[in-house]
Design a protein around this motif. Structure first.
Motif, PDB file in Angstrom:
ATOM      1  N   VAL C  82       0.804  -1.223   0.000  1.00 10.97           N
ATOM      2  CA  VAL C  82       0.000   0.000   0.000  1.00 10.97           C
ATOM      3  C   VAL C  82       0.837   1.273   0.000  1.00 10.97           C
ATOM      4  N   PHE C  83       1.749   1.365   0.961  1.00  8.11           N
ATOM      5  CA  PHE C  83       2.406   2.652   1.148  1.00  8.11           C
ATOM      6  C   PHE C  83       3.304   3.079   0.015  1.00  8.11           C
ATOM      7  N   ARG C  84       3.912   2.139  -0.653  1.00  3.15           N
ATOM      8  CA  ARG C  84       4.785   2.527  -1.760  1.00  3.15           C
ATOM      9  C   ARG C  84       4.027   3.338  -2.792  1.00  3.15           C
ATOM     10  N   ARG C  85       2.737   3.065  -2.913  1.00  4.21           N
ATOM     11  CA  ARG C  85       1.950   3.817  -3.879  1.00  4.21           C
ATOM     12  C   ARG C  85       1.468   5.145  -3.312  1.00  4.21           C
ATOM     13  N   LEU C  86       1.654   5.314  -2.017  1.00  2.03           N
ATOM     14  CA  LEU C  86       1.094   6.502  -1.392  1.00  2.03           C
ATOM     15  C   LEU C  86       2.094   7.633  -1.165  1.00  2.03           C
ATOM     16  N   TYR C  87       3.390   7.288  -1.242  1.00  2.00           N
ATOM     17  CA  TYR C  87       4.383   8.302  -0.914  1.00  2.00           C
ATOM     18  C   TYR C  87       4.234   9.566  -1.738  1.00  2.00           C
ATOM     19  N   ARG C  88       3.893   9.393  -3.001  1.00  2.00           N
ATOM     20  CA  ARG C  88       3.812  10.563  -3.870  1.00  2.00           C
ATOM     21  C   ARG C  88       2.424  11.207  -3.856  1.00  2.00           C
ATOM     22  N   ARG C  89       1.505  10.591  -3.170  1.00  2.00           N
ATOM     23  CA  ARG C  89       0.152  11.127  -3.190  1.00  2.00           C
ATOM     24  C   ARG C  89      -0.013  12.197  -2.115  1.00  2.00           C
ATOM     25  N   ASP C  90      -1.097  12.975  -2.229  1.00  2.00           N
ATOM     26  CA  ASP C  90      -1.249  14.017  -1.210  1.00  2.00           C
ATOM     27  C   ASP C  90      -1.767  13.427   0.095  1.00  2.00           C
ATOM     28  N   HIS C  91      -1.690  14.227   1.124  1.00  2.40           N
ATOM     29  CA  HIS C  91      -1.981  13.731   2.465  1.00  2.40           C
ATOM     30  C   HIS C  91      -3.408  13.249   2.612  1.00  2.40           C
ATOM     31  N   LEU C  92      -4.321  13.857   1.894  1.00  2.00           N
ATOM     32  CA  LEU C  92      -5.704  13.418   1.977  1.00  2.00           C
ATOM     33  C   LEU C  92      -5.821  11.957   1.557  1.00  2.00           C
ATOM     34  N   ASP C  93      -5.192  11.618   0.451  1.00  2.00           N
ATOM     35  CA  ASP C  93      -5.229  10.233  -0.023  1.00  2.00           C
ATOM     36  C   ASP C  93      -4.618   9.288   1.001  1.00  2.00           C
ATOM     37  N   GLN C  94      -3.531   9.723   1.608  1.00  2.00           N
ATOM     38  CA  GLN C  94      -2.875   8.873   2.610  1.00  2.00           C
ATOM     39  C   GLN C  94      -3.794   8.659   3.803  1.00  2.00           C
ATOM     40  N   VAL C  95      -4.430   9.723   4.232  1.00  2.00           N
ATOM     41  CA  VAL C  95      -5.351   9.624   5.363  1.00  2.00           C
ATOM     42  C   VAL C  95      -6.468   8.634   5.062  1.00  2.00           C
ATOM     43  N   LEU C  96      -7.061   8.760   3.902  1.00  2.00           N
ATOM     44  CA  LEU C  96      -8.178   7.894   3.560  1.00  2.00           C
ATOM     45  C   LEU C  96      -7.767   6.444   3.401  1.00  2.00           C
ATOM     46  N   ALA C  97      -6.650   6.226   2.725  1.00  2.00           N
ATOM     47  CA  ALA C  97      -6.203   4.848   2.510  1.00  2.00           C
ATOM     48  C   ALA C  97      -5.874   4.183   3.849  1.00  2.00           C
ATOM     49  N   THR C  98      -5.171   4.900   4.708  1.00  2.00           N
ATOM     50  CA  THR C  98      -4.816   4.289   5.987  1.00  2.00           C
ATOM     51  C   THR C  98      -6.058   4.129   6.864  1.00  2.00           C
ATOM     52  N   PHE C  99      -7.047   4.962   6.660  1.00  2.00           N
ATOM     53  CA  PHE C  99      -8.310   4.785   7.367  1.00  2.00           C
ATOM     54  C   PHE C  99      -8.918   3.440   6.983  1.00  2.00           C
ATOM     55  N   GLY C 100      -8.871   3.129   5.711  1.00  2.00           N
ATOM     56  CA  GLY C 100      -9.363   1.834   5.252  1.00  2.00           C
ATOM     57  C   GLY C 100      -8.596   0.692   5.915  1.00  2.00           C
ATOM     58  N   LEU C 101      -7.299   0.885   6.089  1.00  2.00           N
ATOM     59  CA  LEU C 101      -6.491  -0.147   6.737  1.00  2.00           C
ATOM     60  C   LEU C 101      -6.921  -0.356   8.189  1.00  2.00           C
ATOM     61  N   ILE C 102      -7.249   0.727   8.862  1.00  2.00           N
ATOM     62  CA  ILE C 102      -7.696   0.612  10.245  1.00  2.00           C
ATOM     63  C   ILE C 102      -8.924  -0.272  10.338  1.00  2.00           C
ATOM     64  N   LEU C 103      -9.913   0.002   9.467  1.00  2.00           N
ATOM     65  CA  LEU C 103     -11.133  -0.799   9.478  1.00  2.00           C
ATOM     66  C   LEU C 103     -10.788  -2.275   9.295  1.00  2.00           C
TER      67      LEU C 103
END
Lengths: 250, 319, 305
Positions: C82-103
């Motif tokens: 997951v994270f390798r694809r997120l490094y270049r994305r903006d923080h909003l995307d990171q927040v949402l994706a990691t939110f999904g991981l929490i669930l």
């Protein structure tokens, strides 16, 4: 005796050990086009940053029309008539070209706490914006997203937005940067047409443009203003020759 | 004002929503009315978030708190015997606005990830506040005895009446939101999202505009909360938990941020999906979670992207 | 007085638990500019693995070891996927994706270990109490957490500030492309940093298990607190995270312990019963707001921008 519109007194800026602005005292007279030149790294952009209010000086004062604005934030300076263009074009790429200028006009055409009326149908915004675009040759591109403009067109749009504020003094940070020769010439014409109507502080590397436009020049080297004078005086100045112009200047 | 593709989509959606109750009643599937009332309430919350998130670039991760405040305004007043709907909704809007004013005033001094974290933290703070006030049920929640009374004009006890009441508010919010984002004020907000530095250099003191937008957004979410209280007749701090905030944000993203109507679809899809999944397995969150991750990784403009006008992600925030 | 001192120590212990979380978070955010909401999930996974291992083997150290290894593995897995694809994305995307991981993780532990809390007991050799001062006993285990946290804190600080790898980490934080151009494998560096962060979270969770409850979602509230700590301390600063963590831990613990009594002095018991905990829970956020008001970049902001 011409009155001084923008003045700095002993302006200083250091970043840790690096001195970017070294005791700079300038006096820009109303209506003149004053160019600031100097080699790369001389601190020209830092100087503009302090004049515009983005960078807080480490020491010294900035006065605009006699008022000490050193501590004022950028929007407050703009309200007093001090506008600025950026070295790297800074516009609203998703908005249309017209919207870009209209937004710039909006600041000075009544207040912005209007929540109902469609801003794009506001004649008080559209007409001045269209006029300005016409003057600068961008009328044909009014409807396209600003991000799709060519580099030169974007630089011109940047100028349009600065002028929309009807400022008393504009700080232009390398307006000709990256422009093709024909576009450069047109921009020089525009700037030339502005002389007298506005006070202009111009930072530029294009020496032909600078020497043809400027009423006076200041030369900045390592953050220090080593000479100020008319183009002729500067050309003849040995210190300047040695530090910057070399033997090319005739 | 030209009605583009978005407008057509919006009208179609709203007409479909308006037609739902009689159809549901005819098919003897009454529970859909309540289900879609709930969906529309969250749609209102999502639209309110889109105003500041999609158009303003403000990633407020504590938006569920305003839903809670709106609910609690209704519930607390009802508890003390004040059943007047005008009063309850008025207080709900005012209370949400005031809290949003405070939270925004502190949070907007920062930007980027700091802003996200701070709004998240304030949201949690309000959640804990709700949990610890035992008088109003604390952790266990509180029953609300009666629906809001609007001078006897509306019988909110009746599912269909409540449904149309909520639908009316949704239409109102969409209409207001649409005028707002195209107004002078809206242009300032959108300009600040597009290029804050430029806005400042044009002379706009962006802070005050963003703050007002934040307050308006919170107030609208407060309305959604007041409506929610009428639907569930139950107060619970769990509606303010930060995971709720995350869900509202997902609805906005899923539907397409910066479109206003997109989040409505986002709410519909998200809540229907959740309902479907949870009927399927009790471990539905283990499916929803990865699904959300995939949505974020692969789809930038959400559902509205398919209809031709994507949202456009917020610019990379600078800490 | 003794009661106050005891609560202060409890606050320090809580602060240390927070610090281990915050240190990992601030490292990851400082170096990779990644907002990871799922950090709390790593804490939770660490707690579960440690408790489950201990319950099966009765070895505390084995439990800790398994937690570190297991969570690091999980962490690296999600980093790659997951994270390798997120490094270049903006923080909003990171927040949402990691939110999904929490669930996902919250549900996963419920699926594996059930919905009720897992029992994690204090190991025999750390049970009991220590007399710090005559007449002032304090639970040994909590003291152990404080000591362990301090040791780890010093190690991390030395790692980042004094070693060659630490130098690469700090360099990667200020200029990723440059470090890459120097021939350092940035991808590997990031994975390493992420692994370290995950291990810290796992350690915190493993140690905290016997003190707090091991249940689904245990890391989420702590995560938000950890972010508050980072905001107060300044993003990217280990030192700032430490000071802020202890500060937050002590303030929160003292508040919860004594505010109700303080309020009872000036208002009715019933009112104090609500006002006390309510204010206590708000205290840290008020603290955060106050710090932000005067220093929006935190107490120890990074200079290099």
């Amino acid at each position: 005796m011409p009155d001084v519109l923008l003045e700095t007194r002993g302006l200083q800026k250091h970043f840790g050990g690096l001195v970017a602005t070294d005791d700079v005292s300038l006096a820009i007279e109303t209506g003149e086009l004053h160019a600031v030149i100097g080699p790369n790294g001389a601190g020209k952009t830092t100087l503009i940053g302090q004049l515009a209010g983005e960078i807080a000086p480490s020491g010294g004062q900035i006065l605009f029309a006699g008022e000490d604005i050193t501590a004022l934030a950028t929007p407050d300076r703009v309200a007093r008539g001090l506008a600025r263009s950026f070295q790297v074009t800074s516009i609203f790429p998703e908005f249309s070209v017209l919207d870009n200028v209209a937004l710039a006009v909006q600041r000075h055409a009544g207040h912005s706490f209007r929540f109902w009326a469609d801003a794009r149908r506001d004649a008080g915004l559209r007409r001045p914006a269209e006029t300005l675009l016409g003057e600068l040759g961008l009328a044909a591109r009014a409807g396209v997203p600003a991000g799709t403009l060519s580099h030169s067109e974007k630089r011109t749009l940047e100028i349009a937005m600065v002028l929309a504020a009807r400022p008393r003094l504009v700080l232009l940070d390398e307006p000709l940067a990256g422009m093709a020769p024909e576009d450069s010439k047109r921009m020089v014409q525009i700037l030339s047409g502005l002389k007298g109507r506005l006070t202009i502080l111009l930072i530029e590397h294009d020496m032909d443009a600078v020497f043809s436009l400027a009423d006076r020049l200041t030369v900045l080297v390592y953050g220090k203003a080593i000479a100020t004078g008319t183009p002729a005086q500067i050309r003849a100045n040995d210190q300047v020759r040695h530090a910057y112009l070399g033997d090319e200047a005739e | 004002m030209k009605i583009g593709r978005k407008g057509v989509v919006a009208v179609v959606a709203l007409v479909a929503l308006a037609a739902l109750p009689p159809i549901a009643l005819a098919l003897d599937q009454d529970f859909y009315i309540d289900m879609f009332t709930r969906i529309m309430i969250f749609a209102i919350a999502a639209v309110s978030l889109d105003l500041i998130l999609g158009y303003g670039g403000l990633v407020s991760f504590g938006h569920a708190a305003y839903l809670g405040i709106g609910s609690y305004a209704v519930g607390i007043l009802a508890y003390h015997g004040f059943g007047n709907g005008f009063l309850q909704f008025g207080v709900a809007i005012l209370a949400s606005a005031v809290v949003a004013l405070f939270v925004g005033w502190v949070s907007l001094r920062t930007s980027g990830v700091y802003f996200i974290m701070i709004t998240l933290a304030f949201g949690q703070m309000i959640y804990f506040l709700g949990e610890s006030i035992n008088l109003y049920g604390g952790d266990n929640g509180l029953n609300i005895q009666q629906h809001s009374d609007f001078a006897g004009l509306l019988d909110l006890d009746d599912s269909s009446t409540l449904y149309y009441f909520v639908l009316a508010w949704l239409v109102l919010c969409l209409g207001f939101g649409w005028r707002l984002v195209n107004s002078r004020f809206g242009m300032v907000i959108r300009g600040a999202k597009s290029n804050e530095r430029r806005m400042l250099s044009l002379g706009f003191r962006t802070f005050r505009y963003k703050l007002l937008a934040f307050v308006i957004s919170g107030a609208i979410a407060g309305i959604a909360g007041a409506l929610l209280a009428n639907l569930t007749l139950f107060l619970s701090p769990s509606v303010m938990h930060w995971t709720r905030s995350g869900e509202v944000m997902m609805m906005v993203i899923l539907g397409g941020m910066g479109t206003l109507i997109g989040p409505v679809f986002g709410a519909i899809v998200y809540l229907l999906f959740e309902s479907l999944l949870s009927g399927f397995t009790e471990h539905w969150q283990a499916i929803l979670g990865p699904f959300l991750v995939l949505v974020v990784l692969f789809s930038k403009s959400g559902l509205m992207g398919f209809s031709g006008r994507g949202g456009g992600a917020a610019a990379k925030s600078n800490a | 007085m003794i009661a106050v001192a005891e609560q202060v120590l409890n606050g320090v212990q809580f602060g240390i638990t927070l610090f281990l979380m915050a240190a990992g978070l601030t490292l990851i955010f400082g170096v990779m500019n990644l907002v990871n909401l799922a950090h709390g999930s790593l804490y939770m996974v660490g707690a579960y693995i440690a408790a489950a291992t201990f319950n099966a083997t009765h070895s505390f150290l084995l439990g800790i070891g398994a937690a570190l290894a297991g969570t690091a593995a999980v962490g690296i897995a999600i980093e790659v996927v997951v994270f390798r694809r997120l490094y270049r994305r903006d923080h909003l995307d990171q927040v949402l994706a990691t939110f999904g991981l929490i669930l996902f993780f919250n549900e996963l532990v419920r699926m594996i270990w059930g919905a009720t809390a897992l029992y994690a007991q204090v190991p025999g050799f750390l049970a009991g109490q220590v007399e710090l001062l005559p007449g002032a006993p304090y639970p040994t285990y909590r003291l152990a957490i404080i000591v362990a946290g301090l040791v780890v804190g010093v190690l991390i600080y030395l790692l980042v500030m004094k070693t060659r790898i630490g130098m690469l980490i700090r360099a990667g934080a200020s200029d990723r492309t440059m470090v890459g151009a120097l021939g350092v494998n940035i991808t590997l560096l990031y994975t390493l940093v992420f692994g370290v962060g995950a291990a810290l979270a796992a350690l915190s969770g493993a140690l905290a298990g016997p003190v707090f409850t091991v249940e689904s979602g245990m890391g989420d509230d702590l995560l938000i607190l950890a972010f508050v700590v980072i905001v107060i301390g300044g993003i990217g600063s280990i030192r700032g995270a430490f000071i802020a963590s202890v500060l937050v831990g002590v303030v929160d613990t003292i508040g919860r312990a004594f505010l109700r009594q303080l309020f009872a002095l000036v208002m009715s018991g019933f009112a104090a019963d609500s006002a006390g905990p309510a204010t206590a829970s708000m205290l840290i956020y008020v603290l955060m707001a106050a710090v932000l008001f005067f220093r929006p970049q935190g107490l120890f902001p990074r200079e290099n921008r």
